[in-house]
Each structure stands twice: as structure tokens, then as C-alpha cells.
Design a protein around this motif. Structure first.
Motif, PDB file in Angstrom:
ATOM      1  N   MET A  38       0.842  -1.173   0.000  1.00 44.20           N
ATOM      2  CA  MET A  38       0.000   0.000   0.000  1.00 44.20           C
ATOM      3  C   MET A  38       0.889   1.238   0.000  1.00 44.20           C
ATOM      4  O   MET A  38       1.953   1.238   0.575  1.00 44.20           O
ATOM      5  N   ARG A  39       0.394   2.252  -0.579  1.00 39.94           N
ATOM      6  CA  ARG A  39       1.185   3.466  -0.685  1.00 39.94           C
ATOM      7  C   ARG A  39       0.400   4.640  -0.117  1.00 39.94           C
ATOM      8  O   ARG A  39      -0.748   4.872  -0.469  1.00 39.94           O
ATOM      9  N   ILE A  40       1.051   5.394   0.768  1.00 39.47           N
ATOM     10  CA  ILE A  40       0.449   6.566   1.383  1.00 39.47           C
ATOM     11  C   ILE A  40       1.086   7.808   0.772  1.00 39.47           C
ATOM     12  O   ILE A  40       2.308   7.900   0.672  1.00 39.47           O
ATOM     13  N   VAL A  41       0.253   8.761   0.388  1.00 41.79           N
ATOM     14  CA  VAL A  41       0.729  10.049  -0.120  1.00 41.79           C
ATOM     15  C   VAL A  41       0.037  11.148   0.671  1.00 41.79           C
ATOM     16  O   VAL A  41      -1.186  11.141   0.821  1.00 41.79           O
ATOM     17  N   LEU A  42       0.838  12.083   1.159  1.00 40.82           N
ATOM     18  CA  LEU A  42       0.315  13.265   1.833  1.00 40.82           C
ATOM     19  C   LEU A  42       0.358  14.418   0.848  1.00 40.82           C
ATOM     20  O   LEU A  42       1.427  14.775   0.342  1.00 40.82           O
ATOM     21  N   LEU A  43      -0.789  14.976   0.551  1.00 44.84           N
ATOM     22  CA  LEU A  43      -0.865  16.172  -0.283  1.00 44.84           C
ATOM     23  C   LEU A  43      -0.866  17.375   0.647  1.00 44.84           C
ATOM     24  O   LEU A  43      -1.658  17.429   1.593  1.00 44.84           O
ATOM     25  N   SER A  44       0.017  18.319   0.380  1.00 39.25           N
ATOM     26  CA  SER A  44       0.200  19.439   1.299  1.00 39.25           C
ATOM     27  C   SER A  44       0.595  20.688   0.540  1.00 39.25           C
ATOM     28  O   SER A  44       0.675  20.681  -0.686  1.00 39.25           O
ATOM     29  N   ARG A  45       0.843  21.752   1.307  1.00 41.83           N
ATOM     30  CA  ARG A  45       1.415  22.974   0.731  1.00 41.83           C
ATOM     31  C   ARG A  45       2.288  23.626   1.802  1.00 41.83           C
ATOM     32  O   ARG A  45       2.082  23.435   3.007  1.00 41.83           O
ATOM     33  N   ARG A  46       3.244  24.375   1.333  1.00 46.35           N
ATOM     34  CA  ARG A  46       4.171  25.082   2.219  1.00 46.35           C
ATOM     35  C   ARG A  46       3.411  26.081   3.082  1.00 46.35           C
ATOM     36  O   ARG A  46       2.477  26.743   2.617  1.00 46.35           O
ATOM     37  N   GLY A  47       3.806  26.180   4.350  1.00 41.44           N
ATOM     38  CA  GLY A  47       3.207  27.148   5.260  1.00 41.44           C
ATOM     39  C   GLY A  47       1.885  26.717   5.869  1.00 41.44           C
ATOM     40  O   GLY A  47       1.259  27.488   6.586  1.00 41.44           O
ATOM     41  N   CYS A  48       1.472  25.504   5.621  1.00 39.36           N
ATOM     42  CA  CYS A  48       0.190  24.988   6.119  1.00 39.36           C
ATOM     43  C   CYS A  48       0.428  24.279   7.457  1.00 39.36           C
ATOM     44  O   CYS A  48       1.072  23.230   7.500  1.00 39.36           O
ATOM     45  N   ARG A  51       1.874  15.652   8.678  1.00 36.96           N
ATOM     46  CA  ARG A  51       3.201  15.075   8.414  1.00 36.96           C
ATOM     47  C   ARG A  51       3.747  14.406   9.677  1.00 36.96           C
ATOM     48  O   ARG A  51       4.268  13.294   9.635  1.00 36.96           O
ATOM     49  N   ALA A  52       3.610  15.078  10.820  1.00 42.82           N
ATOM     50  CA  ALA A  52       4.078  14.514  12.091  1.00 42.82           C
ATOM     51  C   ALA A  52       3.287  13.261  12.454  1.00 42.82           C
ATOM     52  O   ALA A  52       3.864  12.264  12.919  1.00 42.82           O
ATOM     53  N   ASP A  53       1.980  13.286  12.238  1.00 39.17           N
ATOM     54  CA  ASP A  53       1.158  12.101  12.516  1.00 39.17           C
ATOM     55  C   ASP A  53       1.582  10.924  11.650  1.00 39.17           C
ATOM     56  O   ASP A  53       1.712   9.798  12.133  1.00 39.17           O
ATOM     57  N   LEU A  54       1.799  11.180  10.367  1.00 39.46           N
ATOM     58  CA  LEU A  54       2.202  10.099   9.465  1.00 39.46           C
ATOM     59  C   LEU A  54       3.594   9.586   9.804  1.00 39.46           C
ATOM     60  O   LEU A  54       3.860   8.381   9.683  1.00 39.46           O
ATOM     61  N   ALA A  55       4.489  10.465  10.235  1.00 43.37           N
ATOM     62  CA  ALA A  55       5.826  10.026  10.640  1.00 43.37           C
ATOM     63  C   ALA A  55       5.739   9.115  11.860  1.00 43.37           C
ATOM     64  O   ALA A  55       6.441   8.101  11.942  1.00 43.37           O
ATOM     65  N   ARG A  56       4.868   9.466  12.799  1.00 48.72           N
ATOM     66  CA  ARG A  56       4.675   8.624  13.980  1.00 48.72           C
ATOM     67  C   ARG A  56       4.111   7.264  13.588  1.00 48.72           C
ATOM     68  O   ARG A  56       4.585   6.219  14.042  1.00 48.72           O
ATOM     69  N   ILE A  57       3.114   7.265  12.708  1.00 46.89           N
ATOM     70  CA  ILE A  57       2.525   6.003  12.243  1.00 46.89           C
ATOM     71  C   ILE A  57       3.572   5.194  11.483  1.00 46.89           C
ATOM     72  O   ILE A  57       3.677   3.985  11.665  1.00 46.89           O
ATOM     73  N   ARG A  58       4.373   5.871  10.650  1.00 43.01           N
ATOM     74  CA  ARG A  58       5.437   5.194   9.906  1.00 43.01           C
ATOM     75  C   ARG A  58       6.374   4.471  10.867  1.00 43.01           C
ATOM     76  O   ARG A  58       6.729   3.310  10.658  1.00 43.01           O
ATOM     77  N   ASP A  59       6.774   5.157  11.932  1.00 42.05           N
ATOM     78  CA  ASP A  59       7.693   4.561  12.891  1.00 42.05           C
ATOM     79  C   ASP A  59       7.066   3.386  13.625  1.00 42.05           C
ATOM     80  O   ASP A  59       7.757   2.427  13.970  1.00 42.05           O
ATOM     81  N   GLU A  60       5.773   3.437  13.852  1.00 41.82           N
ATOM     82  CA  GLU A  60       5.097   2.376  14.598  1.00 41.82           C
ATOM     83  C   GLU A  60       4.752   1.170  13.744  1.00 41.82           C
ATOM     84  O   GLU A  60       4.854   0.035  14.200  1.00 41.82           O
ATOM     85  N   VAL A  61       4.315   1.386  12.508  1.00 42.01           N
ATOM     86  CA  VAL A  61       3.853   0.268  11.684  1.00 42.01           C
ATOM     87  C   VAL A  61       4.773  -0.028  10.497  1.00 42.01           C
ATOM     88  O   VAL A  61       4.552  -0.999   9.780  1.00 42.01           O
ATOM     89  N   GLY A  62       5.773   0.816  10.308  1.00 37.88           N
ATOM     90  CA  GLY A  62       6.738   0.562   9.249  1.00 37.88           C
ATOM     91  C   GLY A  62       6.236   0.886   7.849  1.00 37.88           C
ATOM     92  O   GLY A  62       6.789   0.406   6.862  1.00 37.88           O
ATOM     93  N   GLU A  63       5.215   1.704   7.741  1.00 34.70           N
ATOM     94  CA  GLU A  63       4.673   2.082   6.434  1.00 34.70           C
ATOM     95  C   GLU A  63       5.079   3.519   6.137  1.00 34.70           C
ATOM     96  O   GLU A  63       4.664   4.439   6.828  1.00 34.70           O
ATOM     97  N   GLY A  64       5.919   3.702   5.133  1.00 36.05           N
ATOM     98  CA  GLY A  64       6.381   5.033   4.777  1.00 36.05           C
ATOM     99  C   GLY A  64       5.329   5.809   4.006  1.00 36.05           C
ATOM    100  O   GLY A  64       4.244   5.301   3.719  1.00 36.05           O
ATOM    101  N   PHE A  65       5.661   7.054   3.694  1.00 40.39           N
ATOM    102  CA  PHE A  65       4.746   7.873   2.903  1.00 40.39           C
ATOM    103  C   PHE A  65       5.551   8.849   2.058  1.00 40.39           C
ATOM    104  O   PHE A  65       6.678   9.185   2.374  1.00 40.39           O
ATOM    105  N   ASP A  66       4.939   9.270   0.974  1.00 36.41           N
ATOM    106  CA  ASP A  66       5.493  10.314   0.134  1.00 36.41           C
ATOM    107  C   ASP A  66       4.688  11.577   0.380  1.00 36.41           C
ATOM    108  O   ASP A  66       3.526  11.517   0.774  1.00 36.41           O
ATOM    109  N   GLU A  67       5.311  12.720   0.127  1.00 38.13           N
ATOM    110  CA  GLU A  67       4.610  13.989   0.278  1.00 38.13           C
ATOM    111  C   GLU A  67       4.700  14.759  -1.029  1.00 38.13           C
ATOM    112  O   GLU A  67       5.756  14.810  -1.654  1.00 38.13           O
ATOM    113  N   VAL A  68       3.574  15.327  -1.436  1.00 37.70           N
ATOM    114  CA  VAL A  68       3.499  16.115  -2.657  1.00 37.70           C
ATOM    115  C   VAL A  68       2.946  17.487  -2.306  1.00 37.70           C
ATOM    116  O   VAL A  68       1.860  17.592  -1.727  1.00 37.70           O
TER     117      VAL A  68
END
Length: 82
Positions: A1-11, A18-35
Motif C-alpha cells: 500500500m502506498r500513502i501520499v500526503l498532499l500538502s502545501r508550504r506554510g500549512c 506530516r508529524a502524525d504520518l511520521a509517527r505512524i510510519r515509525d510504529e507500523v513501518g509504512e512510509g509515505f510520500d509527500e506532494v
């Protein structure tokens, strides 16, 4: 499965997601990309900004909108479970 975070600068909501996904990544080992939708639009591909720009951050799971404005931790963990 692939996770993508859609974001913008200054948001600030994007930074929290991003912090939530990083925490989840560390806990479950599922990375994410950000666009960054604004950068993508500036590079000649405005589709993501047109579609999602008014409700950032958006989390896509396997290319499908999973949550927006905040990461739905409980639902995302359930959807990532084997």
C-alpha cells in the motif's frame, strides 16, 4: 500500500499531518510520500491543486482519498493492518 500526503508550504495542518504520518510510519513501518500541490501546479501539473487544494492536507491511500484536514489515525491503522 502506498500513502501520499498532499500538502502545501506554510500549512500548519499539513505540518501536523506530516508529524502524525511520521509517527505512524515509525510504529507500523509504512512510509509515505509527500506532494506539495502548489509546486506540482507550478511544474505544469495543476490537477492535484484543482482537486484537493481547498481541503489540505489530504491523505491518499493507494491513490484514493483516505482523509482530509487531519489524519484519521484509527482508520488508517485499520486499513494498513494485514
Amino acid at each position: 500500500m502506498r500513502i501520499v500526503l498532499l500538502s502545501r508550504r506554510g500549512c500548519s495542518a499539513c505540518a501536523a499531518a506530516r508529524a502524525d504520518l511520521a509517527r505512524i510510519r515509525d510504529e507500523v513501518g509504512e512510509g509515505f510520500d509527500e506532494v506539495d500541490v502548489d509546486e506540482r501546479a507550478g511544474a505544469g501539473d495543476p490537477e492535484l491543486r484543482v482537486e484537493y487544494g481547498d481541503r489540505l492536507p489530504v491523505v491518499l491511500l493507494d491513490g484514493v482519498e483516505h482523509s482530509y484536514w487531519a489524519v484519521d489515525d484509527r482508520r488508517l491503522r485499520a486499513d494498513l493492518a494485514p
